[in-house]
Design an enzyme around this catalytic site. Structure first.
Site, PDB file in Angstrom:
ATOM      1  N   ARG A 120       0.625  -1.409  -0.323  1.00 53.26           N
ATOM      2  CA  ARG A 120       0.079  -0.393   0.091  1.00 53.26           C
ATOM      3  C   ARG A 120       0.446   1.556  -0.024  1.00 53.26           C
ATOM      4  NH1 ARG A 120      -0.520  -1.577   5.198  1.00 53.26           N
ATOM      5  NH2 ARG A 120       0.074  -0.486   6.743  1.00 53.26           N
ATOM      6  N   TYR A 141      13.868 -10.890   3.619  1.00 54.20           N
ATOM      7  CA  TYR A 141      15.089 -11.904   3.734  1.00 54.20           C
ATOM      8  C   TYR A 141      15.674 -12.902   4.371  1.00 54.20           C
ATOM      9  CZ  TYR A 141      20.415 -12.496   0.690  1.00 54.20           C
ATOM     10  OH  TYR A 141      20.835 -12.713   0.090  1.00 54.20           O
ATOM     11  N   ARG A 194      15.922 -23.935  -6.774  1.00 55.33           N
ATOM     12  CA  ARG A 194      16.574 -24.460  -5.759  1.00 55.33           C
ATOM     13  C   ARG A 194      16.539 -22.830  -4.924  1.00 55.33           C
ATOM     14  NH1 ARG A 194      19.950 -21.966  -3.176  1.00 55.33           N
ATOM     15  NH2 ARG A 194      21.861 -21.527  -4.592  1.00 55.33           N
ATOM     16  N   LYS A 212      15.617 -10.176  -2.809  1.00 54.75           N
ATOM     17  CA  LYS A 212      16.319  -9.710  -2.976  1.00 54.75           C
ATOM     18  C   LYS A 212      16.108  -7.862  -3.357  1.00 54.75           C
ATOM     19  CE  LYS A 212      19.171 -13.494  -2.602  1.00 54.75           C
ATOM     20  NZ  LYS A 212      21.031 -13.413  -2.017  1.00 54.75           N
ATOM     21  N   GLU A 283      19.159 -15.723 -10.099  1.00 49.22           N
ATOM     22  CA  GLU A 283      19.133 -16.250  -8.225  1.00 49.22           C
ATOM     23  C   GLU A 283      18.647 -17.263  -8.226  1.00 49.22           C
ATOM     24  OE1 GLU A 283      20.634 -13.705  -5.662  1.00 49.22           O
ATOM     25  OE2 GLU A 283      20.358 -15.720  -5.047  1.00 49.22           O
ATOM     26  N   ASP A 284      19.249 -18.740  -7.541  1.00 45.40           N
ATOM     27  CA  ASP A 284      18.600 -19.705  -7.592  1.00 45.40           C
ATOM     28  C   ASP A 284      18.627 -20.511  -7.975  1.00 45.40           C
ATOM     29  OD1 ASP A 284      18.974 -18.436  -4.741  1.00 45.40           O
ATOM     30  OD2 ASP A 284      17.626 -18.859  -3.622  1.00 45.40           O
ATOM     31  N   ASP A 306      24.194 -14.513  -8.854  1.00 50.62           N
ATOM     32  CA  ASP A 306      24.458 -14.175  -7.584  1.00 50.62           C
ATOM     33  C   ASP A 306      25.332 -15.112  -6.525  1.00 50.62           C
ATOM     34  OD1 ASP A 306      24.763 -12.743  -5.332  1.00 50.62           O
ATOM     35  OD2 ASP A 306      21.987 -13.685  -4.887  1.00 50.62           O
ATOM     36  N   ASP A 307      24.475 -16.534  -7.153  1.00 50.29           N
ATOM     37  CA  ASP A 307      25.140 -17.520  -5.882  1.00 50.29           C
ATOM     38  C   ASP A 307      26.295 -17.973  -6.910  1.00 50.29           C
ATOM     39  OD1 ASP A 307      23.313 -18.115  -4.810  1.00 50.29           O
ATOM     40  OD2 ASP A 307      22.269 -18.082  -6.646  1.00 50.29           O
ATOM     41  N   ALA A 343      29.678 -29.111  -3.172  1.00 52.36           N
ATOM     42  CA  ALA A 343      29.546 -28.743  -4.687  1.00 52.36           C
ATOM     43  C   ALA A 343      28.432 -28.369  -5.943  1.00 52.36           C
ATOM     44  CB  ALA A 343      30.404 -29.940  -5.577  1.00 52.36           C
ATOM     45  N   ALA A 346      27.214 -22.560  -5.406  1.00 50.85           N
ATOM     46  CA  ALA A 346      27.547 -22.547  -4.464  1.00 50.85           C
ATOM     47  C   ALA A 346      29.112 -22.573  -4.087  1.00 50.85           C
ATOM     48  CB  ALA A 346      27.020 -21.407  -3.651  1.00 50.85           C
ATOM     49  N   ASN A 462      21.726 -22.013   4.129  1.00 46.63           N
ATOM     50  CA  ASN A 462      20.425 -21.065   4.605  1.00 46.63           C
ATOM     51  C   ASN A 462      19.294 -21.810   3.913  1.00 46.63           C
ATOM     52  OD1 ASN A 462      21.693 -18.906   4.914  1.00 46.63           O
ATOM     53  ND2 ASN A 462      21.954 -17.914   2.554  1.00 46.63           N
ATOM     54  N   ASN A 507      27.446 -13.698   4.226  1.00 44.54           N
ATOM     55  CA  ASN A 507      25.911 -14.358   2.608  1.00 44.54           C
ATOM     56  C   ASN A 507      26.195 -12.284   1.996  1.00 44.54           C
ATOM     57  OD1 ASN A 507      23.255 -12.881   2.110  1.00 44.54           O
ATOM     58  ND2 ASN A 507      22.514 -14.959   3.034  1.00 44.54           N
TER      59      ASN A 507
HETATM   60  N1  LIG Z   1      25.888 -17.629   2.335  1.00 36.92           N
HETATM   61  C1  LIG Z   1      25.536 -17.327   1.140  1.00 36.92           C
HETATM   62  O1  LIG Z   1      25.578 -16.082   0.554  1.00 36.92           O
HETATM   63  C2  LIG Z   1      24.909 -18.259   0.535  1.00 36.92           C
HETATM   64  C3  LIG Z   1      24.545 -19.254   0.560  1.00 36.92           C
HETATM   65  N2  LIG Z   1      24.030 -20.733  -0.308  1.00 36.92           N
HETATM   66  C4  LIG Z   1      23.598 -21.685   0.563  1.00 36.92           C
HETATM   67  O2  LIG Z   1      24.547 -22.352  -0.576  1.00 36.92           O
HETATM   68  C5  LIG Z   1      22.735 -24.103  -0.215  1.00 36.92           C
HETATM   69  C6  LIG Z   1      23.831 -24.408  -1.407  1.00 36.92           C
HETATM   70  O3  LIG Z   1      23.291 -23.813  -2.872  1.00 36.92           O
HETATM   71  P1  LIG Z   1      23.504 -24.377  -4.257  1.00 36.92           P
HETATM   72  O4  LIG Z   1      24.916 -24.882  -3.658  1.00 36.92           O
HETATM   73  O5  LIG Z   1      23.303 -23.794  -4.955  1.00 36.92           O
HETATM   74  O6  LIG Z   1      23.232 -25.842  -3.980  1.00 36.92           O
HETATM   75  P2  LIG Z   1      23.862 -26.891  -4.816  1.00 36.92           P
HETATM   76  O7  LIG Z   1      22.152 -28.530  -4.515  1.00 36.92           O
HETATM   77  O8  LIG Z   1      23.624 -27.107  -6.219  1.00 36.92           O
HETATM   78  O9  LIG Z   1      24.424 -27.923  -3.868  1.00 36.92           O
HETATM   79  C7  LIG Z   1      24.292 -28.302  -2.338  1.00 36.92           C
HETATM   80  C8  LIG Z   1      25.652 -29.195  -2.603  1.00 36.92           C
HETATM   81  O10 LIG Z   1      26.015 -30.287  -1.676  1.00 36.92           O
HETATM   82  C9  LIG Z   1      26.825 -31.014  -1.182  1.00 36.92           C
HETATM   83  N3  LIG Z   1      25.609 -31.483  -0.993  1.00 36.92           N
HETATM   84  C10 LIG Z   1      24.966 -32.605  -0.027  1.00 36.92           C
HETATM   85  N4  LIG Z   1      24.606 -33.241   0.727  1.00 36.92           N
HETATM   86  C11 LIG Z   1      26.346 -33.558   1.502  1.00 36.92           C
HETATM   87  C12 LIG Z   1      26.795 -33.835   2.329  1.00 36.92           C
HETATM   88  N5  LIG Z   1      26.246 -35.002   3.223  1.00 36.92           N
HETATM   89  N6  LIG Z   1      28.020 -32.951   2.633  1.00 36.92           N
HETATM   90  C13 LIG Z   1      28.915 -32.639   1.924  1.00 36.92           C
HETATM   91  N7  LIG Z   1      28.147 -32.172   0.817  1.00 36.92           N
HETATM   92  C14 LIG Z   1      26.883 -32.532   0.915  1.00 36.92           C
HETATM   93  C15 LIG Z   1      25.580 -31.752  -2.992  1.00 36.92           C
HETATM   94  O11 LIG Z   1      26.187 -33.026  -3.551  1.00 36.92           O
HETATM   95  C16 LIG Z   1      26.177 -30.400  -3.113  1.00 36.92           C
HETATM   96  O12 LIG Z   1      27.225 -30.681  -4.523  1.00 36.92           O
HETATM   97  C17 LIG Z   1      21.651 -23.305  -0.007  1.00 36.92           C
HETATM   98  O13 LIG Z   1      21.653 -23.718   1.373  1.00 36.92           O
HETATM   99  C18 LIG Z   1      22.316 -22.420  -0.331  1.00 36.92           C
HETATM  100  O14 LIG Z   1      21.215 -21.662   0.802  1.00 36.92           O
HETATM  101  C19 LIG Z   1      23.644 -19.945  -1.417  1.00 36.92           C
HETATM  102  C20 LIG Z   1      24.479 -18.822  -2.055  1.00 36.92           C
HETATM  103  C21 LIG Z   1      24.803 -17.609  -1.356  1.00 36.92           C
HETATM  104  C1  LIG Z   2      21.604 -16.598  -0.134  1.00 30.18           C
HETATM  105  C2  LIG Z   2      21.693 -16.555  -0.517  1.00 30.18           C
HETATM  106  O1  LIG Z   2      21.637 -16.151  -2.337  1.00 30.18           O
HETATM  107  C3  LIG Z   2      20.984 -18.221  -1.202  1.00 30.18           C
HETATM  108  O2  LIG Z   2      21.055 -18.882   0.003  1.00 30.18           O
HETATM  109  O3  LIG Z   2      20.975 -18.607  -2.412  1.00 30.18           O
HETATM  110 MG   LIG Z   3      20.930 -16.998  -3.896  1.00 34.86          MG
END
Ligand SMILES: NC(=O)C1=CN([C@@H]2O[C@H](COP(=O)(O)OP(=O)(O)OC[C@H]3O[C@@H](n4cnc5c(N)ncnc54)[C@H](O)[C@@H]3O)[C@@H](O)[C@H]2O)C=CC1
Ligand SMILES: CC(=O)C(=O)O
Ligand SMILES: [Mg+2]
Length: 620
Positions: A120, A141, A194, A212, A283-284, A306-307, A343, A346, A462, A507
């Site tokens: 509003r 956020y 994701r 964001k 994003e995501d 961003d990720d 892996a 991110a 996160n 972050n």
């Molecule tokens: N703090 C920040 O600024 C940011 C945080 N993130 C967070 O990072 C996390 C992952 O994001 P993405 O890489 O895009 O996801 P993704 O799904 O692409 O990758 C997840 C990875 O974790 C691995 N994984 C799963 N279980 C596991 C285990 N038990 N042991 C070790 N590795 C394991 C997977 O095999 C995969 O390689 C999310 O929770 C996201 O919120 C992402 C971007 C920014």
């Molecule tokens: C912070 C962020 O971009 C994420 O967790 O995906």
């Molecule tokens: Mg993100």
């Protein structure tokens, strides 16, 4: 062709009205009473229902007369502060009366109250957010935005942003003209595949794009009339959502392969046709597409992921901070042993960037790049990644450890995280796995043998429940000397004896707003690695030695507007240095080049939007 036909078929008077409305909206929004007015083409209840112009009880009596508002509002004219006091009293009252419920319920209720204000009265919404950023960033956020996305189909009231779906193929070029603003500076787009660490949330992921962009307005001062959250709905593979009759998105499985790419290609072409100067933040997107789309578009369009890229920069700044916290110079960074759990987009983004940073410090040549690789051990859901891994993801391949090498360390393909930490004794343990509690007692116990004087733990996943460990666990198990950062905010830990264990928030919010603003104000046509590196270095340099030695490696979110200004200025200067800057509005490329560091900061500051009501004047 279809697009040209559509434009011809639109009546010229409609286009004129559209343009006039957009022109009025694109006027500076920072003027206050007494300064240049903003022309509006609507009156009466129409203006009260327009969140871009509505001031609610703050319309002055002369404005009420001018805009036919007399009698449509309670008679008491409020100041902005009174309005905010009234709103905050309501918000806090809810907090008190809802004390019995689980804390998440309160957070979601606050999200709804803020969301209604957003709908509003945008100026007031952003004033509340900017003035109370520490309290409300965790609502709009991470972590609460995650909960909002999970429940979006139920929470949805008014539309915000644009939806492009698989069913809109062939229509996107014309659809973009349904958006009322002729100028859009920033788009955050997701396909919902994701969302944070919550998996595939389909169309409900639009909440993250909105969150964001809230930070783009609050931190970077991007004009809220020029931001556009976008959801590309190509279906969902979330079976629960597919079965939910109340789900708002396409009830089909996700498109894949060329079908998927054709939708994203069409979207990119459409938005850059209508707004050639827009910046698009991806994003995501699930890792499977995040890297491919980045490679596909980054040399052609003004875009970044961003990720992959924002997170990498924030991690680099934190990793350099962790080196300084050990009382060592940053140039010692290439000696750090880093274990990364995760892996995905991110995790791989971080190791790639950290490797490049090390290589630059080691001489910036091929052999430096090669040797930097040996500082990383990457563990995913199947354990330690080595060259023996079957069907290895090409993005992870450069970090697959040689089997002979890990054999000497007593490790093997698929070794568990705890084993890897025990054998490697890393300086840094960094989690981007989306697995809450992954840094178990066993893993943290193993980190006690770290070869570092101050081991660093980055539990970056996160939202909060996905953090690999809490700061309380990190300090109590590994020790008071540990450096701790998490993706979502945690409170500091009282270590007793008057000592505090600092909980940093690592972050990407500390970088993406500045990357976007700096790109916009430089007029760079692409976002180079150098611009991203400049952003990361700026964030690293923001922290003072005494803070870092105290375990504070990231700034407080309360300074996010100031940090963002500095980051944006660093990005502008790097774009100039790389000859990418083409200028913005009255500031042409030549003039940009002549700005000193201080002048660049002033230029950035001047272009940041502030939440002040403009003086409105009606014109037919
Ligand atoms: N703090 C920040 O600024 C940011 C945080 N993130 C967070 O990072 C996390 C992952 O994001 P993405 O890489 O895009 O996801 P993704 O799904 O692409 O990758 C997840 C990875 O974790 C691995 N994984 C799963 N279980 C596991 C285990 N038990 N042991 C070790 N590795 C394991 C997977 O095999 C995969 O390689 C999310 O929770 C996201 O919120 C992402 C971007 C920014
Ligand atoms: C912070 C962020 O971009 C994420 O967790 O995906
Ligand atoms: Mg993100």
């Amino acid at each position: 062709m279809a697009f040209l036909e559509l434009r011809r078929s639109l009546s010229s008077s409609f286009l004129l009205r559209l343009r006039a409305a957009a022109l009025a909206r694109s006027r500076p929004y920072t003027t206050c009473e007494g300064s240049r007015p903003t022309i509006v083409h609507k009156r009466s209840v129409d203006i009260l229902h327009d969140p871009w112009f509505n001031k609610g009880t703050a319309f002055s009596m002369t404005e009420r007369d001018r805009l036919d508002l007399r009698g449509l509002l309670p008679p008491n004219v409020f100041t902005t502060q009174q309005q905010i006091d009234r709103f905050m009293a309501d918000l806090k009252r809810f907090q008190v009366s809802a004390r019995d419920g689980p804390s998440d319920t309160n957070a979601l209720a606050k999200w709804r109250i803020l969301n209604r204000l957003h709908d509003r009265n945008e100026t007031m919404y952003y004033k509340v957010l900017i003035d109370n950023i520490e309290e409300y960033a965790p609502i709009v956020y991470t972590p609460t935005v995650g909960l909002a996305c999970q429940n979006y189909s139920g929470l949805y009231r008014r539309p915000r942003g644009m939806y492009f779906s698989a069913a809109d193929r062939g229509e996107m070029m014309s659809m973009v003209y349904n958006w009322p603003a002729d100028q859009v500076d920033m788009i955050v787009v997701t396909d919902g595949s994701r969302i944070l660490g919550l998996g595939d949330l389909g169309v409900q992921g639009i909440g993250i794009a909105i969150g964001k962009l809230d930070l783009y307005v609050a931190a970077a001062g991007i004009n809220p009339q020029r931001v556009l959250p976008v959801m590309i709905d190509v279906g969902t593979n979330n079976e629960k959502l597919l079965k939910d009759p109340l789900y708002l998105g396409l009830q089909q499985h996700r498109l894949d392969g060329e079908d998927y790419l054709s939708v994203i290609d069409e979207f990119m072409e459409a938005v850059f046709t209508r707004w050639p100067n827009v910046i698009v933040q991806f994003e995501d997107f699930q890792s499977k597409w995040a890297f491919k789309l980045l490679q596909r578009y980054r040399d052609t369009y003004r875009m970044f992921n961003d990720d992959v890229q924002g997170t990498a920069g924030v991690a680099i700044a934190g990793l350099l901070g962790a080196v300084r916290a050990q009382g060592r110079p940053m140039i010692d960074f290439p000696k750090q042993k880093i274990v990364v759990a995760g892996a995905g987009s991110a995790g791989i983004g971080v190791v790639n960037a950290a490797r490049k940073t090390m290589a630059r410090m080691l001489g910036n040549n091929e052999s430096a790049f090669e040797s930097a690789k040996s500082q990383f051990w990457v563990v995913d859901a199947m354990g330690l990644i080595t060259e023996e891994r079957a069907n290895i993801d090409p993005e992870a391949l450069p970090f697959a450890r040689k089997i002979k090498e890990v054999g000497h360390q007593g490790l093997r393909e698929g070794a568990s995280l705890a084993e890897v930490v025990k054998k490697v004794k890393p300086d840094v343990l960094l989690g981007l796995s989306a697995v809450g509690g992954l840094f178990s007692k066993e893993v943290l116990e193993a980190l006690k043998d770290s070869s570092s004087t101050r081991p660093a733990i980055f539990a970056m996943s996160n939202p909060t429940k996905n953090a690999e460990c809490t700061p309380a666990e990190a300090f109590s198990i590994v020790g008071d000397h540990v450096i701790f950062a998490s993706g979502s905010p945690f409170c500091d830990v009282n270590l007793g004896n008057g000592k505090i264990g600092h909980s940093n928030q690592g972050n990407n919010m500390y970088l993406f707003p500045g990357i976007g603003l700096g790109t916009l104000l430089s007029g760079a046509r692409v976002i180079s690695d150098g611009m991203l590196q400049a952003a990361a270095e700026c964030l690293a340099a923001y922290m003072k030695d005494e803070e870092v030695l105290n375990g504070i490696i990231y700034p407080s979110i309360s300074c996010i507007r100031d940090i963002t200004k500095e980051v944006a200025a660093a990005v502008v200067r790097e774009a100039v240095a790389e000859d990418l800057a083409e200028g913005y509005r009255d500031m042409d490329a030549r003039e940009l080049c002549s700005l000193s560091k201080e002048e660049t900061l002033v230029y950035v500051q001047k272009n940041m939007w502030n939440p002040n009501y403009p003086n409105l004047v009606y014109m037919k």
